[in-house]
Design a protein around this motif. Structure first.
Motif, PDB file in Angstrom:
ATOM      1  N   VAL A   1       0.871  -1.293   0.021  1.00 33.92           N
ATOM      2  CA  VAL A   1       0.174  -0.165   0.016  1.00 33.92           C
ATOM      3  C   VAL A   1       1.018   1.328  -0.004  1.00 33.92           C
ATOM      4  N   LEU A   2       0.889   1.955  -1.040  1.00 39.98           N
ATOM      5  CA  LEU A   2       2.032   3.110  -1.346  1.00 39.98           C
ATOM      6  C   LEU A   2       1.311   4.268  -0.353  1.00 39.98           C
ATOM      7  N   ARG A   3       2.367   4.951   0.110  1.00 43.79           N
ATOM      8  CA  ARG A   3       2.270   6.280   1.230  1.00 43.79           C
ATOM      9  C   ARG A   3       0.797   6.871   0.854  1.00 43.79           C
ATOM     10  N   GLY A   4       0.108   7.422   1.829  1.00 39.98           N
ATOM     11  CA  GLY A   4      -0.908   8.288   1.583  1.00 39.98           C
ATOM     12  C   GLY A   4      -2.235   7.433   1.057  1.00 39.98           C
ATOM     13  N   GLN A   5      -2.022   6.148   0.640  1.00 39.44           N
ATOM     14  CA  GLN A   5      -3.301   5.553   0.051  1.00 39.44           C
ATOM     15  C   GLN A   5      -4.101   4.598   1.090  1.00 39.44           C
ATOM     16  N   SER A   6      -5.416   4.369   0.698  1.00 37.61           N
ATOM     17  CA  SER A   6      -6.263   3.520   1.433  1.00 37.61           C
ATOM     18  C   SER A   6      -6.878   2.664   0.266  1.00 37.61           C
ATOM     19  N   VAL A   7      -7.091   1.343   0.838  1.00 40.23           N
ATOM     20  CA  VAL A   7      -7.426   0.203  -0.016  1.00 40.23           C
ATOM     21  C   VAL A   7      -8.416  -0.574   0.597  1.00 40.23           C
ATOM     22  N   THR A   8      -9.353  -1.308   0.169  1.00 36.80           N
ATOM     23  CA  THR A   8      -9.919  -2.413   0.292  1.00 36.80           C
ATOM     24  C   THR A   8      -9.387  -3.673  -0.144  1.00 36.80           C
ATOM     25  N   VAL A   9      -8.873  -4.538   0.714  1.00 36.55           N
ATOM     26  CA  VAL A   9      -7.988  -5.734   0.338  1.00 36.55           C
ATOM     27  C   VAL A   9      -8.682  -6.759  -0.332  1.00 36.55           C
ATOM     28  N   PRO A  10      -8.329  -7.180  -1.492  1.00 41.72           N
ATOM     29  CA  PRO A  10      -8.874  -8.057  -2.300  1.00 41.72           C
ATOM     30  C   PRO A  10      -8.249  -9.700  -2.135  1.00 41.72           C
ATOM     31  N   ALA A  11      -9.258 -10.548  -2.715  1.00 44.73           N
ATOM     32  CA  ALA A  11      -8.788 -11.983  -2.291  1.00 44.73           C
ATOM     33  C   ALA A  11      -7.278 -11.995  -3.145  1.00 44.73           C
ATOM     34  N   PRO A  12      -6.492 -12.865  -2.791  1.00 46.50           N
ATOM     35  CA  PRO A  12      -6.422 -13.999  -1.733  1.00 46.50           C
ATOM     36  C   PRO A  12      -5.753 -13.093  -0.446  1.00 46.50           C
ATOM     37  N   PHE A  13      -5.550 -11.858  -0.433  1.00 49.47           N
ATOM     38  CA  PHE A  13      -5.070 -11.054   0.699  1.00 49.47           C
ATOM     39  C   PHE A  13      -6.089 -10.782   1.738  1.00 49.47           C
ATOM     40  N   ALA A  14      -7.143 -10.621   1.857  1.00 47.34           N
ATOM     41  CA  ALA A  14      -7.949  -9.993   2.671  1.00 47.34           C
ATOM     42  C   ALA A  14      -8.100 -11.011   3.836  1.00 47.34           C
ATOM     43  N   GLY A  15      -7.877 -10.417   5.180  1.00 45.77           N
ATOM     44  CA  GLY A  15      -7.950 -11.244   6.239  1.00 45.77           C
ATOM     45  C   GLY A  15      -6.791 -11.895   6.802  1.00 45.77           C
ATOM     46  N   THR A  16      -5.708 -11.857   5.891  1.00 46.13           N
ATOM     47  CA  THR A  16      -4.523 -12.837   5.955  1.00 46.13           C
ATOM     48  C   THR A  16      -3.316 -12.078   6.704  1.00 46.13           C
ATOM     49  N   PHE A  17      -3.445 -10.833   6.561  1.00 43.67           N
ATOM     50  CA  PHE A  17      -2.099 -10.229   7.290  1.00 43.67           C
ATOM     51  C   PHE A  17      -1.818 -10.301   8.678  1.00 43.67           C
ATOM     52  N   ARG A  18      -0.585 -10.701   8.911  1.00 42.77           N
ATOM     53  CA  ARG A  18      -0.105 -10.787  10.214  1.00 42.77           C
ATOM     54  C   ARG A  18       1.056  -9.724  10.617  1.00 42.77           C
ATOM     55  N   SER A  19       1.564  -9.184   9.691  1.00 38.45           N
ATOM     56  CA  SER A  19       2.565  -8.345  10.065  1.00 38.45           C
ATOM     57  C   SER A  19       2.680  -7.292   9.004  1.00 38.45           C
ATOM     58  N   HIS A  20       3.463  -6.187   9.229  1.00 39.16           N
ATOM     59  CA  HIS A  20       3.648  -5.381   8.025  1.00 39.16           C
ATOM     60  C   HIS A  20       4.887  -4.502   8.442  1.00 39.16           C
ATOM     61  N   GLU A  21       5.632  -3.783   7.436  1.00 36.96           N
ATOM     62  CA  GLU A  21       6.871  -2.831   7.744  1.00 36.96           C
ATOM     63  C   GLU A  21       6.654  -1.581   6.719  1.00 36.96           C
ATOM     64  N   LEU A  22       7.191  -0.621   7.117  1.00 38.15           N
ATOM     65  CA  LEU A  22       7.373   0.703   6.744  1.00 38.15           C
ATOM     66  C   LEU A  22       8.834   0.706   5.720  1.00 38.15           C
ATOM     67  N   VAL A  23       8.710   1.126   4.258  1.00 36.71           N
ATOM     68  CA  VAL A  23       9.861   1.222   3.802  1.00 36.71           C
ATOM     69  C   VAL A  23       9.979   2.341   2.950  1.00 36.71           C
ATOM     70  N   ASN A  24      11.032   2.920   2.717  1.00 37.92           N
ATOM     71  CA  ASN A  24      11.160   4.166   1.668  1.00 37.92           C
ATOM     72  C   ASN A  24      11.056   3.878   0.130  1.00 37.92           C
ATOM     73  N   GLY A  25      11.363   2.560  -0.154  1.00 35.04           N
ATOM     74  CA  GLY A  25      11.157   1.966  -1.529  1.00 35.04           C
ATOM     75  C   GLY A  25      10.342   0.671  -1.487  1.00 35.04           C
ATOM     76  N   THR A  26       9.424   0.263  -2.477  1.00 30.16           N
ATOM     77  CA  THR A  26       8.971  -0.697  -2.368  1.00 30.16           C
ATOM     78  C   THR A  26       9.839  -2.166  -2.826  1.00 30.16           C
ATOM     79  N   SER A  27      10.907  -1.855  -3.483  1.00 24.63           N
ATOM     80  CA  SER A  27      12.007  -2.853  -3.477  1.00 24.63           C
ATOM     81  C   SER A  27      12.722  -3.225  -2.294  1.00 24.63           C
ATOM     82  N   GLU A  28      12.234  -2.605  -1.081  1.00 27.64           N
ATOM     83  CA  GLU A  28      12.733  -3.057   0.273  1.00 27.64           C
ATOM     84  C   GLU A  28      11.842  -4.066   1.031  1.00 27.64           C
ATOM     85  N   CYS A  29      10.656  -4.260   0.396  1.00 27.62           N
ATOM     86  CA  CYS A  29       9.632  -5.539   0.728  1.00 27.62           C
ATOM     87  C   CYS A  29      10.384  -6.837   0.745  1.00 27.62           C
ATOM     88  N   GLN A  30      10.214  -7.574   1.738  1.00 27.24           N
ATOM     89  CA  GLN A  30      10.803  -8.815   1.782  1.00 27.24           C
ATOM     90  C   GLN A  30      10.229  -9.809   0.601  1.00 27.24           C
TER      91      GLN A  30
END
Length: 240
Positions: free
Chosen positions: A211-240
């Protein structure tokens, strides 16, 4: 020449006056029952604990809201210039009914009560369908329902001592269905509590939901309801 005046009998005059008074009383209207909701002041949203504008009345001004503990509400009158959003659950969750300016509404139909769990007054009807505005600037907020509705969790970013990730780890009780990233960083969400995991959709494997900075979203399948952690990064390439 002697002029004689006709003699008017006092008894006849009194009888005529009584008849006139009686006829006047006969055409006076009887005390009418008050019209439903007529006691609701201009500029107020009136909530009643009885149907048809009866019972105890409580008033709320334009822009008022009650995310929980809305009380017993069986009927309302919207005497404001805003739309009233009525929700079946606390925190703007569950079913939704809207009341346009100047209208009233009933929450008992054929003996069946529609429970009001929360409400808010907003400038347009479209704003009844979202609850993202509750998330403060600089925060990551997740919501139990679509479009920022339902129970909201405000995440306070911290550095995980094991992974050194700047973010948050949480259990299945959070189960986000929608997300608002009101921070200056991008948000990477994962299915595991240790900032790892992946999803498979068709032949595509996703290592993180972004989810980019400043954005809101309704999470679609298959992601909805599955999140258990998140991190904040300066660039999306830093995502694991």
């Amino acid at each position: 020449m002697i002029t004689t005046r006709p003699q008017i009998r006092r008894g006849s005059l009194l009888a005529a006056l009584l008849a006139l008074l009686c006829s006047a009383f006969l055409v006076l209207p009887a005390n009418a029952e008050p019209l439903p909701f007529e006691d609701c002041p201009t500029g107020q949203f009136c909530l009643y604990d009885g149907s048809g504008g009866t019972g105890t009345r409580s008033d709320a001004p334009e822009g008022a809201k009650a995310e929980r503990d809305a009380g017993t509400v069986l009927s309302v009158k919207n005497n404001t210039g805003m739309w009233a959003c009525m929700y079946g659950k606390p925190e703007y969750g569950g079913g939704l009914q809207t009341v346009k300016p100047g209208n009233d509404d009933e929450y008992v139909t054929a003996g069946v009560r529609w429970v009001v769990g929360s409400y808010k007054l907003v400038p347009s009807r479209a704003l009844c369908f979202t609850g993202y505005e509750r998330c403060e600037n600089g925060k990551v907020c997740t919501f139990a329902e679509r479009n920022g509705r339902g129970a909201m969790t405000v995440h306070v970013a911290a550095v995980d001592p094991a992974t050194q990730n700047l973010g948050d780890s949480y259990g299945p009780e959070v189960a986000p269905a929608s997300v608002f990233n009101r921070t200056a960083k991008h948000l990477c969400l994962y299915p595991n509590a240790d900032y790892s995991g992946s999803w498979t959709q068709g032949t595509t494997v996703y290592g993180a939901y972004v989810v980019l900075r400043g954005q809101s979203v309704t999470v679609p399948a298959p992601f909805a309801g599955t999140f258990r952690s998140h991190e904040l990064v300066n660039g999306t390439s830093e995502c694991q």
